[in-house]
Design a protein around this motif. Structure first.
Motif, PDB file in Angstrom:
ATOM      1  N   VAL A   1      44.855  46.675  25.258  1.00 46.11           N
ATOM      2  CA  VAL A   1      43.829  47.637  24.864  1.00 46.11           C
ATOM      3  C   VAL A   1      44.399  48.657  23.879  1.00 46.11           C
ATOM      4  O   VAL A   1      43.763  48.979  22.872  1.00 46.11           O
ATOM      5  CB  VAL A   1      43.206  48.340  26.095  1.00 46.11           C
ATOM      6  CG1 VAL A   1      42.317  49.496  25.668  1.00 46.11           C
ATOM      7  CG2 VAL A   1      42.421  47.345  26.930  1.00 46.11           C
TER       8      VAL A   1
ATOM      9  N   MET B   1      44.742  47.000  20.582  1.00 43.76           N
ATOM     10  CA  MET B   1      43.423  46.805  19.971  1.00 43.76           C
ATOM     11  C   MET B   1      42.955  48.084  19.310  1.00 43.76           C
ATOM     12  O   MET B   1      42.489  48.085  18.168  1.00 43.76           O
ATOM     13  CB  MET B   1      42.434  46.345  21.044  1.00 43.76           C
ATOM     14  CG  MET B   1      40.996  46.211  20.591  1.00 43.76           C
ATOM     15  SD  MET B   1      40.825  44.937  19.362  1.00 43.76           S
ATOM     16  CE  MET B   1      40.209  45.895  18.005  1.00 43.76           C
TER      17      MET B   1
ATOM     18  N   ILE C   1      35.115  49.637  23.421  1.00 39.99           N
ATOM     19  CA  ILE C   1      35.765  48.613  24.237  1.00 39.99           C
ATOM     20  C   ILE C   1      34.754  48.237  25.320  1.00 39.99           C
ATOM     21  O   ILE C   1      34.360  49.075  26.134  1.00 39.99           O
ATOM     22  CB  ILE C   1      37.076  49.125  24.874  1.00 39.99           C
ATOM     23  CG1 ILE C   1      38.053  49.623  23.797  1.00 39.99           C
ATOM     24  CG2 ILE C   1      37.696  48.041  25.760  1.00 39.99           C
ATOM     25  CD1 ILE C   1      38.558  48.574  22.852  1.00 39.99           C
TER      26      ILE C   1
ATOM     27  N   ASP D   1      35.045  45.376  27.523  1.00 40.57           N
ATOM     28  CA  ASP D   1      35.722  44.895  28.724  1.00 40.57           C
ATOM     29  C   ASP D   1      37.134  44.499  28.324  1.00 40.57           C
ATOM     30  O   ASP D   1      37.430  44.323  27.139  1.00 40.57           O
ATOM     31  CB  ASP D   1      34.975  43.690  29.300  1.00 40.57           C
ATOM     32  CG  ASP D   1      35.287  43.421  30.772  1.00 40.57           C
ATOM     33  OD1 ASP D   1      36.059  44.197  31.392  1.00 40.57           O
ATOM     34  OD2 ASP D   1      34.769  42.425  31.310  1.00 40.57           O
ATOM     35  N   SER D   2      38.007  44.349  29.307  1.00 36.81           N
ATOM     36  CA  SER D   2      39.376  43.940  28.990  1.00 36.81           C
ATOM     37  C   SER D   2      40.054  43.372  30.220  1.00 36.81           C
ATOM     38  O   SER D   2      39.646  43.631  31.347  1.00 36.81           O
ATOM     39  CB  SER D   2      40.196  45.119  28.454  1.00 36.81           C
ATOM     40  OG  SER D   2      40.334  46.121  29.444  1.00 36.81           O
TER      41      SER D   2
ATOM     42  N   TRP E   1      43.515  40.284  27.010  1.00 34.62           N
ATOM     43  CA  TRP E   1      42.324  40.127  26.170  1.00 34.62           C
ATOM     44  C   TRP E   1      41.526  41.424  26.158  1.00 34.62           C
ATOM     45  O   TRP E   1      41.618  42.230  27.081  1.00 34.62           O
ATOM     46  CB  TRP E   1      41.450  38.962  26.638  1.00 34.62           C
ATOM     47  CG  TRP E   1      40.922  39.127  28.041  1.00 34.62           C
ATOM     48  CD1 TRP E   1      41.544  38.765  29.195  1.00 34.62           C
ATOM     49  CD2 TRP E   1      39.691  39.739  28.428  1.00 34.62           C
ATOM     50  NE1 TRP E   1      40.778  39.102  30.282  1.00 34.62           N
ATOM     51  CE2 TRP E   1      39.627  39.692  29.842  1.00 34.62           C
ATOM     52  CE3 TRP E   1      38.637  40.303  27.742  1.00 34.62           C
ATOM     53  CZ2 TRP E   1      38.556  40.206  30.563  1.00 34.62           C
ATOM     54  CZ3 TRP E   1      37.563  40.815  28.456  1.00 34.62           C
ATOM     55  CH2 TRP E   1      37.527  40.757  29.843  1.00 34.62           C
ATOM     56  N   VAL E   2      40.777  41.603  25.061  1.00 33.06           N
ATOM     57  CA  VAL E   2      39.927  42.783  24.906  1.00 33.06           C
ATOM     58  C   VAL E   2      38.631  42.341  24.227  1.00 33.06           C
ATOM     59  O   VAL E   2      38.665  41.672  23.197  1.00 33.06           O
ATOM     60  CB  VAL E   2      40.603  43.871  24.033  1.00 33.06           C
ATOM     61  CG1 VAL E   2      39.688  45.075  23.864  1.00 33.06           C
ATOM     62  CG2 VAL E   2      41.944  44.286  24.611  1.00 33.06           C
ATOM     63  N   GLU E   3      37.517  42.711  24.824  1.00 31.83           N
ATOM     64  CA  GLU E   3      36.215  42.488  24.203  1.00 31.83           C
ATOM     65  C   GLU E   3      35.759  43.823  23.624  1.00 31.83           C
ATOM     66  O   GLU E   3      35.806  44.846  24.308  1.00 31.83           O
ATOM     67  CB  GLU E   3      35.219  41.986  25.245  1.00 31.83           C
ATOM     68  CG  GLU E   3      33.875  41.633  24.658  1.00 31.83           C
ATOM     69  CD  GLU E   3      32.916  41.081  25.707  1.00 31.83           C
ATOM     70  OE1 GLU E   3      31.724  40.981  25.382  1.00 31.83           O
ATOM     71  OE2 GLU E   3      33.353  40.765  26.836  1.00 31.83           O
ATOM     72  N   PHE E   4      35.330  43.804  22.373  1.00 31.89           N
ATOM     73  CA  PHE E   4      34.981  45.052  21.710  1.00 31.89           C
ATOM     74  C   PHE E   4      33.821  44.864  20.740  1.00 31.89           C
ATOM     75  O   PHE E   4      33.473  43.738  20.367  1.00 31.89           O
ATOM     76  CB  PHE E   4      36.183  45.626  20.951  1.00 31.89           C
ATOM     77  CG  PHE E   4      36.590  44.805  19.756  1.00 31.89           C
ATOM     78  CD1 PHE E   4      36.078  45.059  18.491  1.00 31.89           C
ATOM     79  CD2 PHE E   4      37.495  43.759  19.897  1.00 31.89           C
ATOM     80  CE1 PHE E   4      36.447  44.289  17.404  1.00 31.89           C
ATOM     81  CE2 PHE E   4      37.876  42.993  18.806  1.00 31.89           C
ATOM     82  CZ  PHE E   4      37.349  43.255  17.557  1.00 31.89           C
TER      83      PHE E   4
ATOM     84  N   ARG F   1      35.924  38.943  21.231  1.00 31.36           N
ATOM     85  CA  ARG F   1      36.813  38.950  22.390  1.00 31.36           C
ATOM     86  C   ARG F   1      38.144  38.448  21.862  1.00 31.36           C
ATOM     87  O   ARG F   1      38.292  37.276  21.515  1.00 31.36           O
ATOM     88  CB  ARG F   1      36.294  38.054  23.507  1.00 31.36           C
ATOM     89  CG  ARG F   1      37.227  38.115  24.707  1.00 31.36           C
ATOM     90  CD  ARG F   1      36.725  37.304  25.865  1.00 31.36           C
ATOM     91  NE  ARG F   1      37.839  37.108  26.790  1.00 31.36           N
ATOM     92  CZ  ARG F   1      37.698  36.829  28.053  1.00 31.36           C
ATOM     93  NH1 ARG F   1      36.499  36.707  28.567  1.00 31.36           N
ATOM     94  NH2 ARG F   1      38.754  36.654  28.808  1.00 31.36           N
TER      95      ARG F   1
END
Length: 120
Positions: free
Chosen positions: A33, A36, A77, A79-80, A84-87, A103
């Motif tokens: 995170v 990212m 952000i 989720d993470s 991995w990080v979804e943004f 993601r």
């Protein structure tokens, strides 16, 4: 960008205390995170060298070209997990608003987090 301005990553901290320290190499990201956020901020302040350095050599392009028509305007952000990080990254291109949803996958390589790529 002034070191005392709010960091573009959305943390609320100053750029110097947040992603600026990573960009100049006085600290390294301690999580996917954090990397990212620092990569987003690097795009926002046009520090493409940092983006290149934190991209896994196996997946990075030969070069990263600036896009003068593009202005990054915000990062959320979603989720993470550990690697991995979804943004959602907001931007304007030639005055038209848009967003990039991704993601991303990261890897801890020789003690440093690096960006591997977008999950398909």
């Amino acid at each position: 960008m002034s070191l005392q301005q709010t960091c573009p990553c959305g943390s609320g901290a100053t750029y110097d205390a947040c992603c600026g320290r990573l960009h100049r190499g006085s600290a390294t990201a301690v999580s996917a995170v954090e990397l990212m956020r620092a990569r987003y901020a690097a795009y926002a302040v046009d520090d493409l060298d940092y983006v290149f350095r934190t991209w896994h050599p196996r997946t990075r392009p030969d070069a990263i070209e600036p896009d003068p028509a593009l202005t990054w305007t915000g990062l959320e952000i979603v989720d993470s997990g550990e690697d991995w990080v979804e943004f959602v990254a907001s931007y304007t291109r030639d005055g038209v608003a848009g967003e990039r949803r991704e993601r991303s996958t990261f890897e801890l390589r020789r003690g440093d987090w690096v960006y591997v790529g977008e999950d398909a």
